[in-house]
Motif scaffolding. Structure first.
Motif, PDB file in Angstrom:
ATOM      1  N   THR A 153       9.836-107.602 -19.641  1.00 32.07           N
ATOM      2  CA  THR A 153      11.273-107.515 -19.886  1.00 32.07           C
ATOM      3  C   THR A 153      11.612-106.220 -20.610  1.00 32.07           C
ATOM      4  OG1 THR A 153      11.476-109.922 -20.014  1.00 32.07           O
ATOM      5  CG2 THR A 153      13.229-108.625 -21.039  1.00 32.07           C
ATOM      6  N   ALA A 154      12.663-105.523 -20.144  1.00 35.86           N
ATOM      7  CA  ALA A 154      13.096-104.281 -20.780  1.00 35.86           C
ATOM      8  C   ALA A 154      14.607-104.291 -20.935  1.00 35.86           C
ATOM      9  CB  ALA A 154      12.658-103.082 -19.958  1.00 35.86           C
ATOM     10  N   HIS A 155      15.084-104.051 -22.162  1.00 36.12           N
ATOM     11  CA  HIS A 155      16.520-103.978 -22.442  1.00 36.12           C
ATOM     12  C   HIS A 155      16.771-102.659 -23.162  1.00 36.12           C
ATOM     13  CE1 HIS A 155      20.385-106.055 -24.158  1.00 36.12           C
ATOM     14  NE2 HIS A 155      20.643-104.884 -23.575  1.00 36.12           N
ATOM     15  N   ALA A 156      17.303-101.676 -22.423  1.00 40.97           N
ATOM     16  CA  ALA A 156      17.670-100.385 -23.013  1.00 40.97           C
ATOM     17  C   ALA A 156      19.145-100.412 -23.403  1.00 40.97           C
ATOM     18  CB  ALA A 156      17.402 -99.264 -22.017  1.00 40.97           C
ATOM     19  N   GLY A 157      19.517 -99.533 -24.330  1.00 44.96           N
ATOM     20  CA  GLY A 157      20.919 -99.495 -24.753  1.00 44.96           C
ATOM     21  C   GLY A 157      21.373-100.748 -25.471  1.00 44.96           C
ATOM     22  N   TYR A 158      20.460-101.415 -26.166  1.00 43.55           N
ATOM     23  CA  TYR A 158      20.796-102.672 -26.855  1.00 43.55           C
ATOM     24  C   TYR A 158      21.736-102.387 -28.027  1.00 43.55           C
ATOM     25  CZ  TYR A 158      20.258-106.938 -29.553  1.00 43.55           C
ATOM     26  OH  TYR A 158      20.499-108.098 -30.255  1.00 43.55           O
ATOM     27  N   PRO A 159      22.832-103.119 -28.203  1.00 49.31           N
ATOM     28  CA  PRO A 159      23.198-104.277 -27.377  1.00 49.31           C
ATOM     29  C   PRO A 159      24.167-103.966 -26.231  1.00 49.31           C
ATOM     30  CG  PRO A 159      24.526-104.239 -29.352  1.00 49.31           C
ATOM     31  CD  PRO A 159      23.617-103.046 -29.459  1.00 49.31           C
ATOM     32  N   ASP A 160      24.947-102.845 -26.322  1.00 48.14           N
ATOM     33  CA  ASP A 160      26.042-102.686 -25.357  1.00 48.14           C
ATOM     34  C   ASP A 160      26.239-101.246 -24.864  1.00 48.14           C
ATOM     35  OD1 ASP A 160      26.986-101.598 -27.686  1.00 48.14           O
ATOM     36  OD2 ASP A 160      28.687-102.957 -27.907  1.00 48.14           O
ATOM     37  N   ASN A 161      25.208-100.392 -24.978  1.00 42.82           N
ATOM     38  CA  ASN A 161      25.328 -99.004 -24.535  1.00 42.82           C
ATOM     39  C   ASN A 161      24.857 -98.878 -23.091  1.00 42.82           C
ATOM     40  OD1 ASN A 161      25.358 -96.269 -24.108  1.00 42.82           O
ATOM     41  ND2 ASN A 161      24.026 -95.752 -25.844  1.00 42.82           N
ATOM     42  N   THR A 162      25.782 -98.808 -22.162  1.00 47.24           N
ATOM     43  CA  THR A 162      25.422 -98.726 -20.748  1.00 47.24           C
ATOM     44  C   THR A 162      25.117 -97.292 -20.302  1.00 47.24           C
ATOM     45  OG1 THR A 162      27.759 -98.575 -20.130  1.00 47.24           O
ATOM     46  CG2 THR A 162      26.754-100.776 -20.137  1.00 47.24           C
ATOM     47  N   GLY A 163      25.153 -96.347 -21.227  1.00 44.14           N
ATOM     48  CA  GLY A 163      24.851 -94.961 -20.884  1.00 44.14           C
ATOM     49  C   GLY A 163      23.381 -94.609 -20.968  1.00 44.14           C
ATOM     50  N   CYS A 164      22.538 -95.565 -21.302  1.00 44.72           N
ATOM     51  CA  CYS A 164      21.100 -95.310 -21.403  1.00 44.72           C
ATOM     52  C   CYS A 164      20.424 -95.518 -20.048  1.00 44.72           C
ATOM     53  CB  CYS A 164      20.479 -96.233 -22.452  1.00 44.72           C
ATOM     54  SG  CYS A 164      21.011 -95.832 -24.142  1.00 44.72           S
ATOM     55  N   ILE A 203      10.301 -94.096 -11.076  1.00 45.59           N
ATOM     56  CA  ILE A 203      11.645 -94.523 -10.685  1.00 45.59           C
ATOM     57  C   ILE A 203      12.526 -94.569 -11.925  1.00 45.59           C
ATOM     58  CG2 ILE A 203      11.221 -97.013 -10.954  1.00 45.59           C
ATOM     59  CD1 ILE A 203      12.850 -97.368  -8.338  1.00 45.59           C
ATOM     60  N   GLY A 204      13.796 -94.210 -11.745  1.00 44.66           N
ATOM     61  CA  GLY A 204      14.755 -94.269 -12.832  1.00 44.66           C
ATOM     62  C   GLY A 204      15.803 -95.335 -12.550  1.00 44.66           C
ATOM     63  N   ILE A 205      16.234 -96.036 -13.588  1.00 47.22           N
ATOM     64  CA  ILE A 205      17.247 -97.088 -13.465  1.00 47.22           C
ATOM     65  C   ILE A 205      18.386 -96.746 -14.415  1.00 47.22           C
ATOM     66  CG2 ILE A 205      17.721 -99.559 -13.633  1.00 47.22           C
ATOM     67  CD1 ILE A 205      14.660 -99.973 -13.492  1.00 47.22           C
ATOM     68  N   SER A 206      19.597 -96.777 -13.910  1.00 45.80           N
ATOM     69  CA  SER A 206      20.773 -96.526 -14.737  1.00 45.80           C
ATOM     70  C   SER A 206      21.887 -97.476 -14.314  1.00 45.80           C
ATOM     71  CB  SER A 206      21.238 -95.078 -14.586  1.00 45.80           C
ATOM     72  OG  SER A 206      21.728 -94.858 -13.277  1.00 45.80           O
ATOM     73  N   VAL A 207      22.989 -97.430 -15.030  1.00 42.98           N
ATOM     74  CA  VAL A 207      24.169 -98.224 -14.669  1.00 42.98           C
ATOM     75  C   VAL A 207      25.098 -97.340 -13.847  1.00 42.98           C
ATOM     76  CG1 VAL A 207      26.185 -99.454 -15.523  1.00 42.98           C
ATOM     77  CG2 VAL A 207      23.997 -99.683 -16.711  1.00 42.98           C
ATOM     78  N   TRP A 208      25.437 -97.829 -12.675  1.00 44.92           N
ATOM     79  CA  TRP A 208      26.322 -97.094 -11.778  1.00 44.92           C
ATOM     80  C   TRP A 208      27.288 -98.102 -11.158  1.00 44.92           C
ATOM     81  CZ3 TRP A 208      26.075 -91.797 -11.090  1.00 44.92           C
ATOM     82  CH2 TRP A 208      26.887 -91.255 -10.097  1.00 44.92           C
ATOM     83  N   ASN A 209      28.594 -97.885 -11.339  1.00 40.56           N
ATOM     84  CA  ASN A 209      29.607 -98.818 -10.827  1.00 40.56           C
ATOM     85  C   ASN A 209      29.355-100.238 -11.329  1.00 40.56           C
ATOM     86  OD1 ASN A 209      30.932 -96.791  -9.434  1.00 40.56           O
ATOM     87  ND2 ASN A 209      29.727 -97.111  -7.569  1.00 40.56           N
ATOM     88  N   LYS A 210      28.994-100.341 -12.598  1.00 41.23           N
ATOM     89  CA  LYS A 210      28.816-101.618 -13.286  1.00 41.23           C
ATOM     90  C   LYS A 210      27.669-102.454 -12.719  1.00 41.23           C
ATOM     91  CE  LYS A 210      33.654-101.900 -14.714  1.00 41.23           C
ATOM     92  NZ  LYS A 210      34.895-102.711 -14.739  1.00 41.23           N
TER      93      LYS A 210
END
Length: 226
Positions: A153-164, A203-210
């Motif tokens: 399990t990986a949670h980046a930008g904890y708790p609410d930073n979706t720019g990570c 591989i890179g994972i980011s937030v795009w279009n929610k």
């Protein structure tokens, strides 16, 4: 400064190279080759983080120096720390640099793997020099970079930073979250023709279009993230 164009010093995480900024780069590389060939038996077979000081390097020059070291010793350079900027050496020819901020500059470095039932938390970013095993957990306020396999399990930008973002050498986990966004990791249709990758490609994972978007680093996803 010493008359020696290359001075080796140990540090907390690996090795520092004090480089002469005045001599031609070709002569500097030759000096590095000679220095590490002479020291090969001393260092033996190992992996380490390399720090360069005293001279600004381009991405290509950084790669040449790493190759010079690895060809003249049994050292495997896994991260390059240049001007306080950490770079995964497997990704140097795919991404100009990791985007840095105060969170990233104080990244927690895990020298090895994170195993089952272990939980790692950090108020900064986290760099794992091994794997994140199944049922292991990382929770970071900043970015998460796993040089090996991300199975837990990986949670980046904890708790609410979706720019990570999250980077993994190999991804085999459905328990990934960035800020408040979790769920299925998708590939956008307009990129689908160029997201084919080899098994070993990071591989890179980011937030795009929610939603969570995954893309090989060679496609340049992280270079578009601000």
């Amino acid at each position: 400064m010493s008359n020696d164009p290359v001075v080796l010093k140990s540090n907390k995480y690996g090795l520092s190279l004090q480089l002469d900024a005045t001599i031609p780069f070709e002569k500097l590389v030759k000096a590095i080759c000679e220095k590490f060939a002479q020291s090969a038996d001393f260092f033996g077979e190992c992996s380490m983080i390399l720090e360069t000081l005293g001279r600004e390097l381009t991405t290509e020059e950084g790669l040449v120096i790493i190759q010079a070291i690895e060809l003249n010793s049994k050292i495997k350079v896994i991260l390059l720390n240049e001007n306080n900027e950490l770079k995964d050496t497997r990704m140097l020819n795919q991404i100009d640099r990791f985007y840095t901020d105060e969170i990233f500059e104080n990244a927690k470095i895990i020298r090895g793997s994170i195993y089952k039932d272990n939980v790692v938390t950090s108020d900064s970013s986290v760099i794992v020099l091994g794997d994140v095993k199944s049922k292991a957990t990382i929770q970071a306020k900043g970015n998460i970079i796993v040089l090996g396999s991300l199975l837990g399990t990986a949670h980046a930008g904890y708790p609410d930073n979706t720019g990570c973002y999250i980077v993994a050498g190999h991804l085999d986990s459905k328990n990934v979250q960035i800020g408040t966004v979790s769920g299925e990791i998708r590939l956008q249709e307009k990129w689908s023709l160029r997201v084919r990758r080899t098994q070993e490609e990071p591989i890179g994972i980011s937030v795009w279009n929610k939603e969570l978007l995954a893309e090989p680093l060679s496609s340049g996803l992280l270079k578009r993230i601000k």
